[in-house]
Write an enzyme that holds these catalytic residues in place. Sequence first.
Site, PDB file in Angstrom:
ATOM      1  N   ARG A 138      18.159  12.792 -47.743  1.00 46.29           N
ATOM      2  CA  ARG A 138      17.169  13.294 -46.246  1.00 46.29           C
ATOM      3  C   ARG A 138      16.302  12.483 -46.399  1.00 46.29           C
ATOM      4  NH1 ARG A 138      15.672  19.370 -46.486  1.00 46.29           N
ATOM      5  NH2 ARG A 138      15.954  18.411 -44.508  1.00 46.29           N
ATOM      6  N   GLU A 174       8.341  16.742 -47.764  1.00 52.23           N
ATOM      7  CA  GLU A 174       8.898  16.957 -47.630  1.00 52.23           C
ATOM      8  C   GLU A 174       8.263  18.062 -46.610  1.00 52.23           C
ATOM      9  OE1 GLU A 174      11.826  17.186 -50.164  1.00 52.23           O
ATOM     10  OE2 GLU A 174      10.890  15.423 -50.530  1.00 52.23           O
ATOM     11  N   HIS A 249      10.529  24.267 -53.671  1.00 50.53           N
ATOM     12  CA  HIS A 249       9.996  23.866 -51.827  1.00 50.53           C
ATOM     13  C   HIS A 249       8.629  24.880 -52.090  1.00 50.53           C
ATOM     14  CE1 HIS A 249      12.490  20.807 -50.133  1.00 50.53           C
ATOM     15  NE2 HIS A 249      11.528  19.999 -50.411  1.00 50.53           N
ATOM     16  N   CYS A 370      14.062  27.974 -44.810  1.00 51.98           N
ATOM     17  CA  CYS A 370      14.720  26.463 -44.475  1.00 51.98           C
ATOM     18  C   CYS A 370      15.183  26.443 -43.966  1.00 51.98           C
ATOM     19  CB  CYS A 370      15.893  26.305 -45.806  1.00 51.98           C
ATOM     20  SG  CYS A 370      14.972  26.364 -47.640  1.00 51.98           S
TER      21      CYS A 370
END
Length: 446
Positions: A138, A174, A249, A370
């Site tokens: 990522r 994030e 998350h 997401c």
Amino acid sequence: MQATEANFDGLVGPTHNYAGLSFGNVASQNNDKSIANPKMAAKQGLRKMKQLADLGFKQGVLPPQERPSMRLLRELGFAGDEAGVIERVAKNAPELLAAASSASAMWTANAATVSPSADTHDGRVHFTPANLTSKLHRAIEHESTRRTLRAMFADPSRFVVHEALPGTPALGDEGAANHTRFCAEYGAKGVEFFVYGRSEYRRGPEPKRFPARQTFEASRAVAHRHGLADDATVYAQQTPDVIDAGVFHNDVIAVGNARTLFCHQLAFVDQKSVYDELRVKLAKLNGEFNVIEVPDAQVSVADAVSSYLFNSQLLLRGDGRQVLVVPQECRENSRVAAYLDELAASKAPIDDVLVFDLRESMKNGGGPACLRLRVVLNEAERAAVAPGVWIDDTLFTRLDDWIEKHYRDRLAPADLADPKLLNESRTALDELTQILGLGSLYDFQR
């Protein structure tokens, strides 16, 4: 000024696969080495976009990133022609090929943090691409994310797309998966809510089993960069125990929008104080703050993680009521299903639940929340967005045909070693940029 929330969903890329790359993400780990269906994954996501657009919600699309990333493999020391590089990496370091081939950019909640113009110091919409330093697969996304956002939100008088924060664990960021915004109405100034897992420099509780990916320092840096007012910003720490239970998350344990926070009883450290600060700060902006807290006795953290109840979209209808968009797995868990039936029948602000089959994404740990990046836009800003990215009947049909033409319906881990996959992906992406009218986004086009 009148404004609405638009959702920009990530289009699943042609290399969608299950490689178990995300430690701390239970679904990702559990489905390691499973057989993926990229065609089905992309169509499931596209159908969600189309159905929400048909219901009147503003819906756009973000294109996939180029995968496998030849840039990453060359930076890691693999030289020669592309087919030879892929062959050598597959033989000597298959985990690196898996990282370079991940389609994880589909989860655009991690693409960036977005602050609308009503909140920022200069009256422009601000984007900070997330550095995603916690995972190699990522951490390679943010440059392409910035390039894509600058192509879509190109007017510098209305939009600012920053560089990602420096790529250090102290500033692990994030993106919007750990951020939400509360407001009386979208066009008015709101309260921005940042959730972090740990602090680099302040002592405090931390998870013991899985890493906390977001730092307080990163959240604060994004707020400062966007020019947010201190009296309209709230920071909260996610409970370490829920991170250790697989809540990697905040959007796996809470979702908020407009005047409502929908969350689990164990979501935050010192949860009542978090509610109080949000309520007080929103009241100063003439907003009423509502909390729908799900008791642990009714839905456990384990149930929340397995069903992705909170990795849902909370959408505001024109009549002021709210709709919860959940994955099919919520109906397959009897306790979660019972709770949702009770919620829909209550007089809570959420009075409708929409269920979507997103199984291919869910097996990698990504639900409805997401897959989308929320961007609040007024009418002038919406008109300045690249016009080809808005979902309508025509674009849906073109994208559905494009997926049918270019995507495989089966992708096993061993298939990542096939150099033809790179060429297939590039051919597809080259055509996609023409469909969306975004110009030369990818390295291979330059």
